[in-house]
Enzyme design. Sequence first.
Site, PDB file in Angstrom:
ATOM      1  N   CYS A  61      34.972  42.185  52.951  1.00 30.70           N
ATOM      2  CA  CYS A  61      35.974  41.267  53.483  1.00 30.70           C
ATOM      3  C   CYS A  61      35.271  40.062  54.101  1.00 30.70           C
ATOM      4  O   CYS A  61      34.350  40.215  54.909  1.00 30.70           O
ATOM      5  CB  CYS A  61      36.821  41.984  54.532  1.00 30.70           C
ATOM      6  SG  CYS A  61      38.038  40.919  55.334  1.00 30.70           S
ATOM      7  N   CYS A  64      35.917  40.225  58.103  1.00 29.34           N
ATOM      8  CA  CYS A  64      35.318  41.209  59.013  1.00 29.34           C
ATOM      9  C   CYS A  64      34.120  41.953  58.444  1.00 29.34           C
ATOM     10  O   CYS A  64      33.554  42.806  59.105  1.00 29.34           O
ATOM     11  CB  CYS A  64      36.380  42.206  59.473  1.00 29.34           C
ATOM     12  SG  CYS A  64      36.937  43.342  58.175  1.00 29.34           S
ATOM     13  N   CYS A 109      43.069  43.828  53.938  1.00 32.00           N
ATOM     14  CA  CYS A 109      41.947  44.587  54.476  1.00 32.00           C
ATOM     15  C   CYS A 109      42.469  45.537  55.554  1.00 32.00           C
ATOM     16  O   CYS A 109      43.156  45.107  56.475  1.00 32.00           O
ATOM     17  CB  CYS A 109      40.913  43.628  55.059  1.00 32.00           C
ATOM     18  SG  CYS A 109      39.555  44.464  55.923  1.00 32.00           S
ATOM     19  N   CYS A 112      40.921  44.497  59.223  1.00 33.34           N
ATOM     20  CA  CYS A 112      41.304  43.293  59.971  1.00 33.34           C
ATOM     21  C   CYS A 112      42.666  42.741  59.588  1.00 33.34           C
ATOM     22  O   CYS A 112      43.153  41.806  60.225  1.00 33.34           O
ATOM     23  CB  CYS A 112      40.238  42.207  59.835  1.00 33.34           C
ATOM     24  SG  CYS A 112      40.190  41.387  58.224  1.00 33.34           S
ATOM     25  N   CYS A 134      44.073  41.676  41.967  1.00 32.40           N
ATOM     26  CA  CYS A 134      43.826  40.249  41.790  1.00 32.40           C
ATOM     27  C   CYS A 134      43.495  39.687  43.172  1.00 32.40           C
ATOM     28  O   CYS A 134      44.375  39.558  44.024  1.00 32.40           O
ATOM     29  CB  CYS A 134      45.089  39.625  41.193  1.00 32.40           C
ATOM     30  SG  CYS A 134      44.909  37.923  40.697  1.00 32.40           S
TER      31      CYS A 134
END
Length: 149
Positions: A61, A64, A109, A112, A134
Amino acid sequence: MGSTASSQQAAPESFPKGMSNSEWRTKLNPEQFRILREKGTEMAGTGKYNKHYPKDGVYTCAGCDSPLYKASTKFDSGCGWPAFFDAIPGAIDRHSDISWGMERIEITCKSCGGHLGHVFKGEGFNNPTNERHCVNSVSINFDKDDAKI
């Protein structure tokens, strides 16, 4: 890919690696903030990971640094965004998104709450899940070291 999800999501601060919007604005560049925190989308074919196909490594991510996808699950879908057929177990959340007048599955995510993109099912890609995650390139980073997972 797209804009706002219809389901109510937790406040950013309630995630394990969550922060307030003002804190996110200091950490992320404006484009990252627009996509990760405001559920925007990058223009098709413009992302740095669209045509990126390493054999090993992990995509994390961009907000984070939590591991999200193994390089081995990335495939060329021709859609203009990075495509994966499966996430690392427990790394993402799925939410119903009806913002474009049809139901889509938004992915975020789990650590976060950052917007990653959308999942599409049953498109006939020859992969083990028959799914296409995607994902916006702006939402992820790449680490060639698999030790993060």
